[in-house]
Design a protein around this motif. Structure first.
Motif, PDB file in Angstrom:
ATOM      1  N   LEU A 123     -43.377 -58.657  22.128  1.00 18.62           N
ATOM      2  CA  LEU A 123     -43.893 -60.027  22.158  1.00 18.62           C
ATOM      3  C   LEU A 123     -44.603 -60.332  23.474  1.00 18.62           C
ATOM      4  O   LEU A 123     -45.695 -60.925  23.488  1.00 18.62           O
ATOM      5  CB  LEU A 123     -42.750 -61.016  21.944  1.00 18.62           C
ATOM      6  CG  LEU A 123     -42.194 -61.112  20.520  1.00 18.62           C
ATOM      7  CD1 LEU A 123     -40.899 -61.921  20.506  1.00 18.62           C
ATOM      8  CD2 LEU A 123     -43.229 -61.753  19.587  1.00 18.62           C
ATOM      9  N   VAL A 171     -37.977 -56.036  20.679  1.00 21.47           N
ATOM     10  CA  VAL A 171     -38.761 -57.173  20.184  1.00 21.47           C
ATOM     11  C   VAL A 171     -39.341 -57.970  21.348  1.00 21.47           C
ATOM     12  O   VAL A 171     -40.525 -58.345  21.339  1.00 21.47           O
ATOM     13  CB  VAL A 171     -37.892 -58.077  19.288  1.00 21.47           C
ATOM     14  CG1 VAL A 171     -38.610 -59.388  18.980  1.00 21.47           C
ATOM     15  CG2 VAL A 171     -37.545 -57.358  17.990  1.00 21.47           C
ATOM     16  N   ARG A 172     -38.545 -58.239  22.374  1.00 19.37           N
ATOM     17  CA  ARG A 172     -39.042 -59.002  23.521  1.00 19.37           C
ATOM     18  C   ARG A 172     -40.170 -58.268  24.231  1.00 19.37           C
ATOM     19  O   ARG A 172     -41.150 -58.875  24.670  1.00 19.37           O
ATOM     20  CB  ARG A 172     -37.898 -59.300  24.495  1.00 19.37           C
ATOM     21  CG  ARG A 172     -36.925 -60.338  23.963  1.00 19.37           C
ATOM     22  CD  ARG A 172     -36.023 -60.903  25.034  1.00 19.37           C
ATOM     23  NE  ARG A 172     -35.030 -59.951  25.523  1.00 19.37           N
ATOM     24  CZ  ARG A 172     -34.032 -60.272  26.342  1.00 19.37           C
ATOM     25  NH1 ARG A 172     -33.922 -61.520  26.776  1.00 19.37           N
ATOM     26  NH2 ARG A 172     -33.156 -59.367  26.737  1.00 19.37           N
ATOM     27  N   GLY A 177     -32.319 -53.479  19.753  1.00 15.01           N
ATOM     28  CA  GLY A 177     -33.377 -54.037  18.919  1.00 15.01           C
ATOM     29  C   GLY A 177     -34.005 -55.283  19.509  1.00 15.01           C
ATOM     30  O   GLY A 177     -35.233 -55.453  19.479  1.00 15.01           O
ATOM     31  N   THR A 178     -33.187 -56.163  20.086  1.00 15.39           N
ATOM     32  CA  THR A 178     -33.739 -57.398  20.633  1.00 15.39           C
ATOM     33  C   THR A 178     -34.588 -57.140  21.879  1.00 15.39           C
ATOM     34  O   THR A 178     -35.597 -57.817  22.088  1.00 15.39           O
ATOM     35  CB  THR A 178     -32.610 -58.388  20.973  1.00 15.39           C
ATOM     36  OG1 THR A 178     -31.598 -57.716  21.738  1.00 15.39           O
ATOM     37  CG2 THR A 178     -31.982 -58.943  19.729  1.00 15.39           C
ATOM     38  N   ALA A 216     -35.221 -63.962  20.183  1.00 14.40           N
ATOM     39  CA  ALA A 216     -34.691 -62.636  20.527  1.00 14.40           C
ATOM     40  C   ALA A 216     -33.676 -62.727  21.657  1.00 14.40           C
ATOM     41  O   ALA A 216     -32.669 -62.008  21.670  1.00 14.40           O
ATOM     42  CB  ALA A 216     -35.835 -61.701  20.910  1.00 14.40           C
TER      43      ALA A 216
END
Length: 433
Positions: A95, A91-92, A87-88, A123
């Motif tokens: 972004l 997100v990165r 998940g992280t 993140a």
């Protein structure tokens, strides 16, 4: 003992699950290194950012570790880490893809860049706390923690080499904001690879976290993680010395970026080349670490390696003469620091993992990330403020002197007296051997 467990005790080269994870994490680290250079250069090139703004940008990338690492550490100890890592990275990726998208839409501003930098930092906190706590699940045997640390250290150092060089070349060709799309693709590749590896290829089951004896209390769990680190003399010393080293390295790195860009007018490709060439020291250090630890006293190796980090910045201050000579001194300075970091990093992670039971691994990691990256965050902020008031060249002199003063507490550290890794604790906190 099963066949799989027997093989795992021989060497990590026979541990297929660890090797698969190692490959996926390496690509993720490459994306991180490109981001570290591309974001501040985007601010300098696209917005002519002031020294203070560049320092603030670096601060915002790292400050989430100060406020969130401990909370995330509690969460990571309560959950399985695979899904958090996936998940992280998603997100990165999203972004960083925003930077070129906003740039093409003529909506990118210094404010939005600072916001994105902080969000990426958040993140990154969660990803770091998760993967460092997950590795012992794959390694299993504490006697392989040094080998695992060496392999992960080589990946970190290799991406330190490739990341700045790649960032410098891509930024020179595409401009810094557009170069972020390349970085977003690196996270996409890492996400896909980690998805395949963590969900389909790794056979080692990640154990479900132990249910609590009673009702969970966030504050109690936070205190338990802090107590574990701060009451252990070796872990406490590792954390405090690490804070000093990270403060020094990020301060010098940020000041040098300003000095090289504004005072020496070095191109992005040249800056990337300096960092990439110097980062070979980290690769060499990680590669030599196991041999050094096996042949020499662990505490002595730690002392020499950390000393190299702290005295390396003095070579930048001493650099004078023709441009090629100065560039050579810059490379030697960062090479010395990265060489020490390559060796010390393996020791630090191995000692931390050997000293901590699995149910506290996330919180222990979070305490360290808070202090280490908190030092880095303060270093970025200090670099911008000092450079803005004194000029980057004079600020580098102050940073080099301050860095060298940490040699005394380093020499007095109990870590320097270690002969081997400390005993591995059982879940109740007692030594298992």
């Amino acid at each position: 003992m099963t066949v799989t467990e027997a093989r795992a005790t021989e060497s990590l080269w026979r541990n297929g699950d660890f090797l698969k994870f190692w490959a996926g994490e390496t690509i993720s680290l490459l994306g991180t290194q490109v981001t570290n250079l591309a974001l501040p250069l985007a601010a300098i090139v696209a917005f002519d950012a002031t020294d203070e703004q560049v320092g603030l940008l670096r601060f915002l990338q790292l400050v989430p570790y100060l406020g969130l690492a401990l909370l995330f550490g509690v969460w990571v100890d309560r959950a399985r880490r695979r899904r958090i890592m996936l998940g992280t990275n998603l997100v990165r990726m999203l972004l960083l893809a925003l930077v070129p998208a906003l740039y093409w839409a003529d909506l990118l501003s210094m404010g939005s860049l600072l916001t994105i930098a902080c969000a990426v930092g958040i993140a990154s906190v969660l990803f770091d706390v998760s993967w460092m706590s997950y590795v012992p699940t794959l390694v299993r045997d504490p006697k392989h923690y040094v080998e695992a640390g060496a392999k992960m250290g080589m990946s970190s150092s290799a991406t330190d080499v490739a990341g700045p060089g790649l960032a410098g070349v891509v930024i020179g060709a595409l401009t810094a904001p557009v170069a972020m799309i390349v970085n977003a693709f690196s996270y996409l590749a890492s996400l896909i690879l980690l998805l395949l590896i963590l969900l389909l290829l790794i056979r080692t089951p990640e154990p479900r976290p132990e249910p609590p004896d009673g009702r969970r209390h966030l504050s109690a769990e936070l205190r338990e993680g802090l107590r574990w680190v701060l009451r252990n003399p070796v872990l406490r010393s590792l954390a405090l010395i690490g804070f000093c080293c990270n403060l020094s390295m990020v301060t010098v790195w940020t000041m040098f970026l300003l000095y090289g860009t504004r005072d020496l007018h070095l191109e992005p490709a040249a800056l990337g080349g300096i960092f990439a060439t110097a980062s070979l020291g980290g690769l060499l250090g990680a590669a030599l670490s196991r041999t050094l630890i096996r042949r020499l006293r662990l505490g002595l190796v730690y002392l020499v390696a950390q000393s190299a980090i702290l005295v390396g910045p003095t070579l930048i201050v001493l650099a004078t003469g023709p441009r090629p000579v100065m560039v050579g001194m810059f490379v030697l300075s960062f090479f010395t620091s990265y060489l020490g970091l390559g060796v010390a990093g393996v020791i630090i992670v191995s000692v931390r993992q050997a000293s901590t039971p699995q149910h506290l691994m996330g919180r222990m990691t979070a305490v360290f990330r808070t202090l280490l990256f908190g030092g880095g965050a303060l270093g970025g902020l200090a670099a911008g403020l000092l450079s803005g008031h004194l000029g980057a060249q004079h600020a580098l002199t102050v940073a080099a002197i301050t860095s060298a003063t940490a040699l005394l507490p380093l020499a007095l550290s109990p870590v320097t007296r270690l002969h081997t890794l400390p005993p591995t604790p059982t879940p109740d906190g007692r030594s298992a051997r």
